[in-house]
Design a protein around this motif. Sequence first.
Motif, PDB file in Angstrom:
ATOM      1  N   PRO A 224       0.815  -1.230   0.000  1.00  0.00           N
ATOM      2  CA  PRO A 224       0.000   0.000   0.000  1.00  0.00           C
ATOM      3  C   PRO A 224       0.842   1.271   0.000  1.00  0.00           C
ATOM      4  O   PRO A 224       0.421   2.291  -0.561  1.00  0.00           O
ATOM      5  CB  PRO A 224      -0.821  -0.118   1.300  1.00  0.00           C
ATOM      6  N   LEU A 225       2.034   1.199   0.607  1.00  0.00           N
ATOM      7  CA  LEU A 225       2.894   2.381   0.643  1.00  0.00           C
ATOM      8  C   LEU A 225       3.438   2.753  -0.728  1.00  0.00           C
ATOM      9  O   LEU A 225       3.916   3.878  -0.918  1.00  0.00           O
ATOM     10  CB  LEU A 225       4.057   2.138   1.612  1.00  0.00           C
ATOM     11  N   GLN A 226       3.377   1.820  -1.688  1.00  0.00           N
ATOM     12  CA  GLN A 226       3.877   2.087  -3.030  1.00  0.00           C
ATOM     13  C   GLN A 226       2.788   2.544  -3.996  1.00  0.00           C
ATOM     14  O   GLN A 226       3.084   2.894  -5.139  1.00  0.00           O
ATOM     15  CB  GLN A 226       4.542   0.818  -3.600  1.00  0.00           C
ATOM     16  N   LEU A 227       1.529   2.559  -3.530  1.00  0.00           N
ATOM     17  CA  LEU A 227       0.425   2.989  -4.382  1.00  0.00           C
ATOM     18  C   LEU A 227       0.269   4.504  -4.288  1.00  0.00           C
ATOM     19  O   LEU A 227       0.223   5.074  -3.198  1.00  0.00           O
ATOM     20  CB  LEU A 227      -0.876   2.314  -3.957  1.00  0.00           C
ATOM     21  N   GLU A 228       0.177   5.147  -5.434  1.00  0.00           N
ATOM     22  CA  GLU A 228       0.064   6.611  -5.463  1.00  0.00           C
ATOM     23  C   GLU A 228      -1.207   7.082  -4.773  1.00  0.00           C
ATOM     24  O   GLU A 228      -1.230   8.136  -4.122  1.00  0.00           O
ATOM     25  CB  GLU A 228       0.092   7.093  -6.921  1.00  0.00           C
TER      26      GLU A 228
ATOM     27  N   ASP B 122       8.129   6.343   1.466  1.00  0.00           N
ATOM     28  CA  ASP B 122       9.410   5.733   1.090  1.00  0.00           C
ATOM     29  C   ASP B 122      10.291   5.508   2.314  1.00  0.00           C
ATOM     30  O   ASP B 122      10.999   4.492   2.408  1.00  0.00           O
ATOM     31  CB  ASP B 122      10.133   6.627   0.084  1.00  0.00           C
ATOM     32  N   LEU B 123      10.256   6.446   3.251  1.00  0.00           N
ATOM     33  CA  LEU B 123      11.058   6.305   4.454  1.00  0.00           C
ATOM     34  C   LEU B 123      10.619   5.098   5.278  1.00  0.00           C
ATOM     35  O   LEU B 123      11.448   4.328   5.785  1.00  0.00           O
ATOM     36  CB  LEU B 123      10.957   7.581   5.289  1.00  0.00           C
ATOM     37  N   LEU B 124       9.305   4.895   5.396  1.00  0.00           N
ATOM     38  CA  LEU B 124       8.791   3.779   6.190  1.00  0.00           C
ATOM     39  C   LEU B 124       9.013   2.436   5.504  1.00  0.00           C
ATOM     40  O   LEU B 124       9.202   1.416   6.175  1.00  0.00           O
ATOM     41  CB  LEU B 124       7.298   3.985   6.461  1.00  0.00           C
ATOM     42  N   SER B 125       8.971   2.424   4.177  1.00  0.00           N
ATOM     43  CA  SER B 125       9.121   1.158   3.458  1.00  0.00           C
ATOM     44  C   SER B 125      10.571   0.828   3.128  1.00  0.00           C
ATOM     45  O   SER B 125      10.850  -0.232   2.562  1.00  0.00           O
ATOM     46  CB  SER B 125       8.302   1.200   2.159  1.00  0.00           C
ATOM     47  N   ALA B 126      11.488   1.711   3.460  1.00  0.00           N
ATOM     48  CA  ALA B 126      12.892   1.476   3.120  1.00  0.00           C
ATOM     49  C   ALA B 126      13.502   0.364   3.956  1.00  0.00           C
ATOM     50  O   ALA B 126      14.417  -0.337   3.504  1.00  0.00           O
ATOM     51  CB  ALA B 126      13.696   2.771   3.296  1.00  0.00           C
TER      52      ALA B 126
END
Length: 403
Positions: A275-279, A289-293
């Motif tokens: 979900p963090l990659q969905l616009e 991006d910071l949380l999913s890195a």
Amino acid sequence: MNQFSLAVSRGIARVTEAALGPYQTAVIRIGFSVTWLLFLLRELPHRRELYGPDGPWSWDLAQQLIGSNGSFTTLMWSDGRIWFEIVYALAVLSSALLMLGWRTRTMSVLFMVGVLSLQNRSVFMGDGGDNVLHLMSIYLVFTRCAQVWSLDARRAARDRAARERGERVTDRTGPALWGVLGFVLVAVTLAGRMQGDWLIPALLWTVWAVQALWWLVGRRAGTGEPRILLDVVANIVHNGALLVIMAEACLIYATAGWYKIQGSRWQDGTAVYYPLQLEYFSPWPALADLLSASGTMVMLVTYGTVLVQVAFPFTLFNRRVKNVLLAVMMTEHAVIAVVLGLPFFSLAMIAADAVFLPTGFLRRLGGRAARVRDRLPRRGGRAILPGQRAPESAEATHVGFGA
């Protein structure tokens, strides 16, 4: 056997003598009304496209769907633009007045009508929180949710003080509201607009009749027994509705958790990443991006979410563990509101979680808010100094048509 009988009698007395959880029900009243009010205000420029005559889900399509599922919505009474604006304005007004606790019983019914009318008109508008709001708007009608932190409570305390001084208290607003809404209810029923499922029309008629009975008993009964009986019935209904609200919240988390366990992405610890990659769900791309890195962070949040949701219903038997998980879940919903851009879903879930908040914490919170309020200057009189008692008690119960 004597101990068992004593326990049963204590349980019956607890359920019938008082409406339990006054602070919790006040919080969920305020929480859900604020959630719906903010949503309606945010979508005010787009209201006609979402729920009105300019939307892609046309009036004819909505009429066909409601004809098949029997849902209740006043927006199907007319396809005119003026009628839609009236319904939308009443939904905004009833939400604001319910939040303040003014004539709470009436406003809770109008709040329910507004929620059902708009949501059932366009069933594809929502983000999950609308389902919670849909159910809770019905449950709130059965609760005595204005015992504290409401204008009704202040009015009840003021009226009680006036009666103790020997003054006569006359309520004209309540009967006027009852008369106007009764006229509308009769007219709509005779016009054949109450079509579809019978539940909501029956609920509207029942509440209207009970309000009349409550007023007549309060004004005409020669003894206090009829009013005591009505209070007992109201307490039983309130406590039953409160139990249903708590069970509903537990069911939401338990169902969500057990369904997540069956998903492969939740099993391998990567579900939160996608979900963090969905616009659409990234109003703050840099934050997402910071949380999913960090793969470790994603895995911990994924497994932690499932663990908290599955375990929460079982922690109700341990107050300390329950309070810890409750704080974790509320924090998680606050993060979802910011990171995924779902503020109203998060507000609805936080409002549902609030039914489990400890009474002591809510009292302290209310006390601090009262102290802040008392330090503010007031028009037409001096401010209440710290340590002085406010003229109206926040512990008053419902009276008359505000019940």
